[in-house]
Design a protein around this motif. Structure first.
Motif, PDB file in Angstrom:
ATOM      1  N   LEU A 152       0.833  -1.201   0.000  1.00  0.00           N
ATOM      2  CA  LEU A 152       0.000   0.000   0.000  1.00  0.00           C
ATOM      3  C   LEU A 152       0.869   1.253   0.000  1.00  0.00           C
ATOM      4  N   ARG A 153       1.906   1.242   0.808  1.00  0.00           N
ATOM      5  CA  ARG A 153       2.802   2.398   0.866  1.00  0.00           C
ATOM      6  C   ARG A 153       3.506   2.611  -0.482  1.00  0.00           C
ATOM      7  N   ALA A 154       3.899   1.527  -1.115  1.00  0.00           N
ATOM      8  CA  ALA A 154       4.553   1.634  -2.416  1.00  0.00           C
ATOM      9  C   ALA A 154       3.591   2.217  -3.451  1.00  0.00           C
ATOM     10  N   GLN A 155       2.326   1.829  -3.386  1.00  0.00           N
ATOM     11  CA  GLN A 155       1.334   2.391  -4.296  1.00  0.00           C
ATOM     12  C   GLN A 155       1.208   3.897  -4.107  1.00  0.00           C
ATOM     13  N   LEU A 156       1.143   4.328  -2.851  1.00  0.00           N
ATOM     14  CA  LEU A 156       1.005   5.751  -2.572  1.00  0.00           C
ATOM     15  C   LEU A 156       2.238   6.520  -3.042  1.00  0.00           C
ATOM     16  N   ASP A 157       3.400   5.925  -2.837  1.00  0.00           N
ATOM     17  CA  ASP A 157       4.646   6.579  -3.225  1.00  0.00           C
ATOM     18  C   ASP A 157       4.735   6.755  -4.743  1.00  0.00           C
ATOM     19  N   ALA A 158       4.169   5.793  -5.473  1.00  0.00           N
ATOM     20  CA  ALA A 158       4.217   5.833  -6.938  1.00  0.00           C
ATOM     21  C   ALA A 158       2.996   6.523  -7.550  1.00  0.00           C
ATOM     22  N   SER A 159       2.075   6.968  -6.723  1.00  0.00           N
ATOM     23  CA  SER A 159       0.823   7.549  -7.202  1.00  0.00           C
ATOM     24  C   SER A 159       1.057   8.830  -8.004  1.00  0.00           C
ATOM     25  N   ALA A 160       0.132   9.098  -8.915  1.00  0.00           N
ATOM     26  CA  ALA A 160       0.178  10.333  -9.706  1.00  0.00           C
ATOM     27  C   ALA A 160      -0.329  11.536  -8.919  1.00  0.00           C
ATOM     28  N   PHE A 161      -0.793  11.319  -7.705  1.00  0.00           N
ATOM     29  CA  PHE A 161      -1.323  12.416  -6.892  1.00  0.00           C
ATOM     30  C   PHE A 161      -0.270  13.494  -6.690  1.00  0.00           C
ATOM     31  N   ASP A 162      -0.683  14.748  -6.907  1.00  0.00           N
ATOM     32  CA  ASP A 162       0.210  15.877  -6.706  1.00  0.00           C
ATOM     33  C   ASP A 162      -0.564  16.977  -5.991  1.00  0.00           C
ATOM     34  N   ALA A 163      -0.202  17.239  -4.752  1.00  0.00           N
ATOM     35  CA  ALA A 163      -0.943  18.201  -3.939  1.00  0.00           C
ATOM     36  C   ALA A 163      -0.922  19.595  -4.557  1.00  0.00           C
ATOM     37  N   ALA A 164       0.200  19.988  -5.155  1.00  0.00           N
ATOM     38  CA  ALA A 164       0.298  21.317  -5.753  1.00  0.00           C
ATOM     39  C   ALA A 164      -0.679  21.477  -6.914  1.00  0.00           C
ATOM     40  N   THR A 165      -0.847  20.421  -7.707  1.00  0.00           N
ATOM     41  CA  THR A 165      -1.802  20.463  -8.819  1.00  0.00           C
ATOM     42  C   THR A 165      -3.223  20.575  -8.303  1.00  0.00           C
ATOM     43  N   GLN A 166      -3.536  19.783  -7.280  1.00  0.00           N
ATOM     44  CA  GLN A 166      -4.863  19.852  -6.678  1.00  0.00           C
ATOM     45  C   GLN A 166      -5.134  21.252  -6.119  1.00  0.00           C
ATOM     46  N   TYR A 167      -4.142  21.807  -5.449  1.00  0.00           N
ATOM     47  CA  TYR A 167      -4.312  23.109  -4.808  1.00  0.00           C
ATOM     48  C   TYR A 167      -4.496  24.210  -5.854  1.00  0.00           C
ATOM     49  N   LYS A 168      -3.751  24.132  -6.935  1.00  0.00           N
ATOM     50  CA  LYS A 168      -3.878  25.117  -8.006  1.00  0.00           C
ATOM     51  C   LYS A 168      -5.297  25.122  -8.572  1.00  0.00           C
ATOM     52  N   GLU A 169      -5.879  23.934  -8.765  1.00  0.00           N
ATOM     53  CA  GLU A 169      -7.247  23.851  -9.286  1.00  0.00           C
ATOM     54  C   GLU A 169      -8.243  24.387  -8.269  1.00  0.00           C
ATOM     55  N   THR A 170      -8.022  24.109  -6.995  1.00  0.00           N
ATOM     56  CA  THR A 170      -8.898  24.652  -5.953  1.00  0.00           C
ATOM     57  C   THR A 170      -8.883  26.173  -5.986  1.00  0.00           C
ATOM     58  N   MET A 171      -7.686  26.759  -6.107  1.00  0.00           N
ATOM     59  CA  MET A 171      -7.570  28.216  -6.183  1.00  0.00           C
ATOM     60  C   MET A 171      -8.289  28.763  -7.416  1.00  0.00           C
ATOM     61  N   ARG A 172      -8.179  28.054  -8.530  1.00  0.00           N
ATOM     62  CA  ARG A 172      -8.854  28.509  -9.752  1.00  0.00           C
ATOM     63  C   ARG A 172     -10.351  28.551  -9.546  1.00  0.00           C
ATOM     64  N   ARG A 173     -10.891  27.486  -8.969  1.00  0.00           N
ATOM     65  CA  ARG A 173     -12.337  27.405  -8.781  1.00  0.00           C
ATOM     66  C   ARG A 173     -12.830  28.468  -7.808  1.00  0.00           C
ATOM     67  N   GLN A 174     -12.121  28.652  -6.716  1.00  0.00           N
ATOM     68  CA  GLN A 174     -12.544  29.650  -5.735  1.00  0.00           C
ATOM     69  C   GLN A 174     -12.501  31.055  -6.328  1.00  0.00           C
ATOM     70  N   LYS A 175     -11.431  31.366  -7.053  1.00  0.00           N
ATOM     71  CA  LYS A 175     -11.312  32.683  -7.695  1.00  0.00           C
ATOM     72  C   LYS A 175     -12.436  32.880  -8.710  1.00  0.00           C
ATOM     73  N   ASP A 176     -12.731  31.853  -9.490  1.00  0.00           N
ATOM     74  CA  ASP A 176     -13.779  31.923 -10.500  1.00  0.00           C
ATOM     75  C   ASP A 176     -15.134  32.186  -9.850  1.00  0.00           C
ATOM     76  N   ILE A 177     -15.414  31.463  -8.775  1.00  0.00           N
ATOM     77  CA  ILE A 177     -16.698  31.631  -8.080  1.00  0.00           C
ATOM     78  C   ILE A 177     -16.841  33.048  -7.545  1.00  0.00           C
ATOM     79  N   LEU A 178     -15.824  33.534  -6.854  1.00  0.00           N
ATOM     80  CA  LEU A 178     -15.906  34.865  -6.254  1.00  0.00           C
ATOM     81  C   LEU A 178     -16.003  35.945  -7.327  1.00  0.00           C
TER      82      LEU A 178
END
Length: 301
Positions: free
Chosen positions: A193-219
């Motif tokens: 399980l740990r190896a899967q997470l380590d190799a995952s495509a998940f990228d917090a910075a990418t997720q955060y950038k999209e969150t910022m885009r959506r919040q800015k767009d809404i406001l």
């Protein structure tokens, strides 16, 4: 209702909101605390949803009345139309639990769940169309401050610390979720399980950038509605377009990232399940059976 009771329900709701993702077998969101937690949270969902949204928007009396009424109607519809489909799906998952699965089978389930989720979102669109244009600039400022606080908490959880710190936090969360369905994992399974997470495509910075885009767009969009004279039809068109951009990112790079995450998740979920023992798969069946029983009880109300 006593304050402690409200706080308990709020905690259960935070867990049960995520529960709807369990429906995806291995997208397992959070461990539910105690028998009947799903039922308790679901039955109080209109009030809990209202308190959650009011915390972000500081709604006035007419907005509150509209939202409370619509949330009650949404639950009535969901109980009648959606819960039977969820119960049948959970029953089918029980039958499939003893067998190996492929990544494509997990993805088929993921896409089905997205369809169910989108159906619920579509049902809430009239409420958004009615309330969004009535939000004041003060309420939008309140929303921005609430988002700032939530964003800081998100960064602390997903972006702060060393790469090892972040992996450790993800591992703890993933292990808790997985063991809530399968029971205790072996050391070998934990390593996988740990190896899967380590190799995952998940990228917090990418997720955060999209969150910022959506919040800015809404406001920006909602503030523009207050600043620019427009007809009701024009306002509704703007809000509809905003809802679409908020659920389906217009950023091609994020769309590609999302597809990588989906593919990665499906393959990892299948690999994890296929590596479980007969006893663990039996535990999964029992867990799904308990959720199905909760759903069928909820259908009868």
């Amino acid at each position: 209702m006593p304050l402690l009771k409200l706080e308990k329900l709020a905690r259960l709701w935070r867990n049960a909101r995520r529960w709807f993702a369990i429906i995806g077998l291995l997208s397992v969101a959070a461990t539910l605390t105690g028998c009947g937690a799903v039922r308790l949270a679901y039955n109080n969902a209109p009030d809990l949803s209202y308190w959650w949204l009011d915390g972000y928007l500081d709604l006035d009396s007419p907005q509150s009345l509209k939202l409370r009424s619509d949330l009650q109607a949404l639950q009535t519809w969901h109980r009648k139309e959606e819960l039977p489909q969820i119960a049948d799906m959970l029953k089918n998952l029980q039958a499939a639990a003893p067998s190996n699965v492929t990544g494509e089978q997990v993805c088929q389930l993921s896409r089905y769940l997205e369809t169910r989720f989108q159906t619920v979102l579509d049902r809430t669109t009239p409420t958004a169309l009615a309330i969004a244009p009535t939000l004041t600039l003060a309420q939008l400022d309140h929303l921005a401050r609430a988002w700032d606080k939530r964003n800081q908490e998100w960064r602390e959880e997903w972006m702060d610390g060393t790469p090892q710190d972040r992996l450790n936090r993800r591992m703890k969360s993933a292990l808790d979720r997985t063991e809530s369905f399968y029971g205790r994992l072996s050391d070998t399974q934990k390593q996988a399980l740990r190896a899967q997470l380590d190799a995952s495509a998940f990228d917090a910075a990418t997720q955060y950038k999209e969150t910022m885009r959506r919040q800015k767009d809404i406001l920006q969009t909602l503030r523009a509605l207050k600043a620019t004279p427009s007809t009701e039809l024009q306002q509704q068109a703007e809000v509809r377009a905003l809802l679409l951009r908020s659920t389906q990112s217009p950023d091609p790079a994020f769309q590609q990232y999302t597809e990588r995450i989906r593919s990665n998740f499906c393959d990892s979920a299948a690999e994890l399940h296929n590596g479980t023992s007969p006893a663990q798969r039996q535990k999964l069946q029992q867990t799904l059976q308990a959720y199905e029983a909760d759903v069928r009880v909820l259908m009868q109300r």
